[in-house]
Design an enzyme around this catalytic site. Structure first.
Site, mmCIF file in Angstrom:
data_model
loop_
_atom_site.group_PDB
_atom_site.id
_atom_site.type_symbol
_atom_site.label_atom_id
_atom_site.label_comp_id
_atom_site.label_asym_id
_atom_site.label_seq_id
_atom_site.Cartn_x
_atom_site.Cartn_y
_atom_site.Cartn_z
ATOM 1 N N GLU A 39 31.364 -42.097 27.808
ATOM 2 C CA GLU A 39 32.817 -42.302 28.130
ATOM 3 C C GLU A 39 33.042 -43.834 28.774
ATOM 4 O OE1 GLU A 39 34.367 -37.715 29.084
ATOM 5 O OE2 GLU A 39 33.044 -38.639 30.577
ATOM 6 N N GLU A 72 30.739 -33.979 24.903
ATOM 7 C CA GLU A 72 30.652 -33.281 25.867
ATOM 8 C C GLU A 72 31.961 -32.430 25.472
ATOM 9 O OE1 GLU A 72 31.219 -35.234 30.052
ATOM 10 O OE2 GLU A 72 30.409 -37.244 28.859
#
Length: 378
Positions: free
Chosen positions: A176, A265
């Site tokens: 991320e 995720e």
């Protein structure tokens, strides 16, 4: 007469030659197609199923006996986390954790997300045929990593990877990267990503695929290009699939780069438009899968779109990791607007369990097997 026979023989020789050339060209084309597959990329239409992302979420060990592996067949991979963040302290909801570097690999650590110790799974027979995905946090240390100041941690991590033999490792460096909560500086991040791969290559590490993972929303194609470490450094593109999944641009980016996609995720979350009409605070509806009504809501508002994205992109989306966790009780997430009302443990709902098994029970989803590693090495 002799001339005629000579011409016939020559023509036959030419035809044989052409057939041989055509056959060789077909072999070469097949080889080129095979070479285009990225490291550990399965065939088109196949998806490696990972489950994450803490010890209790995974289960399957003597210490944790009520996680995913205690209710479902062993997945093709499992997801855990570590860091190269020595002496960095993070605070959340009155708690704090100071990293020492490579936390969660050799000993149990808990940075507010539940106990992490991947050695427990790696030493357990139930996980022996599962690949390993690792989220590697490098918050506030990108520049030190890029400069070589923290090479000792990379070397130790490389030795760990080599100790795993043929087990495939998917390393999500600075996962991320575009999330403001990670506060990465773009140029330093890119340099750190490249340096980690270069050092591991230098060490002779061959069982690692390098994954470049976006948060999965807001970032445009232009934004992603600015953060991209380069084709020679990225094996897989990745992103997180939560409530803002409609904003993701990573699949289009990966197709342009001819890279496979790993949904690194994923957990059921749906924007609470009633209390967040502009959808800009991250607030999601409560989704506790033990609640039958909320479980059905989760299925139709999140699981159905999730599987649709996978099924609509059979040549691109090649790996997924579902987070089978009780988010709402983790200190790190208790006040987080997106996860404070989420319990995504599949086994809590008979309805979800049935639907999940119907989908991931299909042959396209690669689960643990004695043949899996050889298959991924292709």
């Amino acid at each position: 007469m002799i001339l005629r026979y000579t011409m016939i023989i020559g023509l036959c020789f030419l035809l044989v030659n052409c057939k041989q050339q055509s056959s060789n060209e077909k072999v070469k084309v097949a080889e080129i197609k095979e070479q285009k597959r990225a490291k550990f990329e399965p065939e088109d239409g196949e998806v490696i199923l990972f489950i994450g992302q803490e010890n209790d979420a995974l289960g399957g060990t003597e210490k944790d006996k009520n996680g995913y592996l205690d209710h479902f067949p062993a997945p093709g991979g499992f997801t855990m986390y570590t860091d190269i963040m020595p002496d960095v302290t993070e605070e959340f909801d009155g708690h704090s954790f100071t990293y020492s570097g490579l936390n969660g690999i050799f000993e149990t650590a808990d940075w507010g997300d539940g106990p992490e110790n991947m050695s427990l799974q790696l030493n357990d027979a139930d996980f022996k045929n599962s690949a390993l995905a690792i989220g590697l946090a490098i918050i506030d240390t990108e520049e030190k990593i890029a400069s070589g100041e923290l090479d000792s941690y990379i070397i130790k991590m490389g030795d760990f990877f080599k100790s795993l033999g043929k087990r495939p490792v998917f390393l999500r460096i600075g996962f991320e990267f575009d999330g403001p909560w990670n506060r990465y500086e773009r140029v330093a991040y890119i340099n750190a990503f490249r340096h980690i791969k270069d050092k591991l290559d230098e060490q002779g590490v061959t069982n690692v695929a390098y994954v470049w993972q976006s948060k999965g929303f807001e970032s445009t194609l232009e934004d992603l290009e600015k953060w991209y470490p380069g084709d020679n450094y990225v094996d897989w593109c990745g992103f997180s699939f939560f409530n803002n999944y409609k904003q993701e641009k990573m699949i289009a980016f990966a197709k342009a780069k001819k890279k496979p996609v790993f949904i690194c995720e994923a957990a059921p979350t749906s924007t609470d438009w009633k209390n967040d009409p502009k959808g800009n605070t991250g607030l999601t509806k409560q989704m506790i899968l033990s609640n039958p009504e909320q479980a059905k809501m989760a299925w139709y508002e999140w699981f159905v779109p999730f599987f649709k994205v996978i099924n609509d992109n059979p040549k691109t989306v090649k790996a997924i990791s579902y987070i089978n966790a009780n988010w709402k009780d983790k200190p790190r997430w208790k006040v987080n607007p997106t996860f404070k009302g989420i319990d995504s443990r599949l086994q809590l709902s008979d309805f979800i369990t049935k639907k999940w098994n119907e989908e991931v029970g299909k042959d396209k989803y690669l689960k643990a097997s004695p043949e899996l590693f050889d298959k991924l090495y292709h």
